[in-house]
Write a protein that holds these residues in place. Structure first.
Motif, short mmCIF file in Angstrom:
data_model
loop_
_atom_site.label_atom_id
_atom_site.label_comp_id
_atom_site.label_asym_id
_atom_site.label_seq_id
_atom_site.Cartn_x
_atom_site.Cartn_y
_atom_site.Cartn_z
N PRO A 1 36.48 34.17 25.88
CA PRO A 1 35.79 33.63 27.06
C PRO A 1 36.62 32.58 27.80
O PRO A 1 36.55 32.48 29.03
N LEU A 2 37.41 31.81 27.05
CA LEU A 2 38.25 30.81 27.72
C LEU A 2 39.29 31.47 28.62
O LEU A 2 39.59 30.97 29.71
N ALA A 3 39.84 32.60 28.15
CA ALA A 3 40.82 33.31 28.97
C ALA A 3 40.18 33.83 30.26
O ALA A 3 40.79 33.76 31.35
N SER A 4 38.95 34.32 30.16
CA SER A 4 38.26 34.81 31.37
C SER A 4 37.99 33.66 32.34
O SER A 4 38.23 33.79 33.55
N ILE A 5 37.48 32.55 31.79
CA ILE A 5 37.20 31.40 32.66
C ILE A 5 38.48 30.89 33.30
O ILE A 5 38.52 30.60 34.51
N GLU A 6 39.54 30.77 32.50
CA GLU A 6 40.81 30.27 33.04
C GLU A 6 41.37 31.21 34.10
O GLU A 6 41.87 30.77 35.14
N GLY A 7 41.27 32.54 33.84
CA GLY A 7 41.79 33.50 34.80
C GLY A 7 41.09 33.44 36.14
O GLY A 7 41.73 33.42 37.21
N TYR A 8 39.76 33.38 36.11
CA TYR A 8 39.02 33.31 37.36
C TYR A 8 39.22 31.96 38.04
O TYR A 8 39.28 31.89 39.28
N ALA A 9 39.33 30.88 37.26
CA ALA A 9 39.56 29.57 37.88
C ALA A 9 40.91 29.54 38.59
O ALA A 9 41.02 29.04 39.72
N GLU A 10 41.95 30.06 37.93
CA GLU A 10 43.27 30.10 38.57
C GLU A 10 43.26 31.01 39.79
O GLU A 10 43.91 30.73 40.81
N GLY A 11 42.53 32.13 39.68
CA GLY A 11 42.44 33.04 40.82
C GLY A 11 41.75 32.39 42.00
O GLY A 11 42.17 32.57 43.17
N LEU A 12 40.71 31.60 41.75
CA LEU A 12 40.03 30.89 42.83
C LEU A 12 40.93 29.84 43.45
O LEU A 12 40.96 29.65 44.67
N ILE A 13 41.70 29.12 42.58
CA ILE A 13 42.60 28.08 43.11
C ILE A 13 43.71 28.70 43.95
O ILE A 13 44.06 28.20 45.04
N ASP A 14 44.27 29.82 43.47
CA ASP A 14 45.39 30.46 44.18
C ASP A 14 44.94 31.32 45.35
O ASP A 14 45.76 31.80 46.12
N GLY A 15 43.64 31.52 45.47
CA GLY A 15 43.14 32.34 46.56
C GLY A 15 43.18 33.83 46.28
O GLY A 15 42.89 34.64 47.15
N VAL A 16 43.55 34.21 45.04
CA VAL A 16 43.60 35.63 44.69
C VAL A 16 42.18 36.18 44.54
O VAL A 16 41.89 37.32 44.93
#
Length: 370
Positions: free
Chosen positions: A160-175
């Motif tokens: 779950p941490l990987a999923s949260i981190e992935g979506y958080a980075e995607g939101l920050i980067d605009g992906v």
């Protein structure tokens, strides 16, 4: 001679007998020689102020002097020999205990190899070695479970941490485009992470025996109905038939109602996961020999014999890939077993094999009214 007590007694008797024999033999050999030497030397000389002694009195004094000297010499020889024999026998008797001592040092250093003792070892030492080997095996298994627990916890938290981190980075980067879908996934993974943490905390309390129980007299039928009512949606989604069978009389138990609902709910949830759409679950209740029982049986995938003994181990999964997709933390049955045992009951698992369903049985002491 196969017991430690017999060996100690035998060793003591051997030392006593040997010392007596040596003392008598040495006295018998040394006394005449010392007496003859005293006669040849004219000893012991009479005191200057003593009256004249006749020959018989002089001979008696020489004999007594010779006897005392012989007793001192023979006693010293017998004592030295007795000490040497005692030390030798003590080494023979204590040697197996030294094996156990060295083995304890090995266990302290992480080596859990069993103790190998000679066949001549006493019954008590063999029993001690057997129990020590059982302890070493238990410590080894506990160490392996501890290492496995750390790895399992890390893996469970990483997903779950990987999923949260992935979506958080995607939101920050605009992906990833901010929206209900992405935020829902982050929320769901956060809730999953919290469930894992809560289960680990409950597992820790259960294994430490510190679960808080609010006991009161409950009807096991009511507990089963409460658990079934919470699963109406998943039962309908998979078109699973559930049959609840109970006697007309009350099945009273002294328990924490919420905890027992948690147990039955866990068993039902596992049964639903093991079933294909259209499967069936049978929940039956009864009492026997002062125990109230609740049996949950399904016609699902079943449990292989090699997995059956380990289903209550924490993070153990019969089918890892299937269980992960359903979101289970892998400690539900472990917690359920601990809760049942905290009530003085037991939780059993049975299965006729793969594809032939599984059965879980909860036994609780029946409440006896005054």
């Amino acid at each position: 001679m196969n017991t430690l007590r017999a060996r100690f007694l035998t060793a003591q008797l051997m030392v006593i007998v040997l010392m007596m024999v040596l003392f008598l033999v040495a006295a018998a050999i040394i006394t005449p020689r010392i007496h003859g030497r005293l006669i040849d030397d004219g000893n012991p000389p009479p005191p200057r102020d003593a009256p004249a002694l006749n020959d018989a009195l002089r001979a008696e004094m020489r004999y007594r002097s010779a006897l005392w000297r012989a007793m001192l010499i023979s006693g010293g020889v017998a004592s030295v020999v007795a000490v040497l024999v005692s030390v030798t026998l003590a080494r023979v008797i204590v040697a197996p205990l030294q094996h156990v001592t060295r083995a304890s040092r090995r266990v302290a250093s992480g080596d859990y190899s069993p103790i190998a003792l000679p066949d001549a070892t006493t019954v008590e030492i063999r029993e001690l070695a057997t129990q020590f080997n059982h302890m070493a095996t238990a410590l080894r298994d506990a160490e392996q479970r501890r290492a496995a627990l750390i790895g399992d916890v890390a893996h469970e938290l990483r997903t779950p941490l990987a999923s949260i981190e992935g979506y958080a980075e995607g939101l920050i980067d605009g992906v990833v485009v901010p929206g209900e879908k992405s935020f829902t996934i982050i929320r769901d993974e956060s809730q999953r992470l919290r469930r894992i943490v809560d289960d680990l905390q409950a597992l820790s309390r259960a294994e430490a025996g510190t679960l808080t129980l609010y006991r009161e007299v409950q009807d096991m039928h009511d507990i089963a109905q409460r658990a079934v009512a919470l699963l109406n949606v998943p039962l309908a989604e998979k078109n699973i038939q559930l049959h609840l069978q109970a006697p007309h009389t009350k099945l009273l138990v002294d328990c924490d109602g919420d905890r027992m609902v948690q147990v039955v709910l866990n068993l039902l949830t596992n049964a639903i996961r093991a079933l294909q759409p259209g499967g069936t679950i049978w929940v039956s209740l009864g009492r026997d020999d002062g125990m109230v029982w609740c049996r949950v049986r399904d016609d699902g995938i079943g449990i292989a014999a090699e997995h059956l003994a380990r289903v209550f181990e924490r993070f153990y999964r019969v089918d890892p890939s299937r269980a992960r997709t359903t979101g289970g933390s892998g400690v539900g049955l472990t917690i359920a077993k601990a809760i049942v045992e905290a009530h003085g009951g037991r939780l059993n698992a049975a299965s006729d094999g793969v594809g032939r369903g599984a059965t879980f049985e909860v036994y609780l002491p029946q409440h006896v009214t005054a």
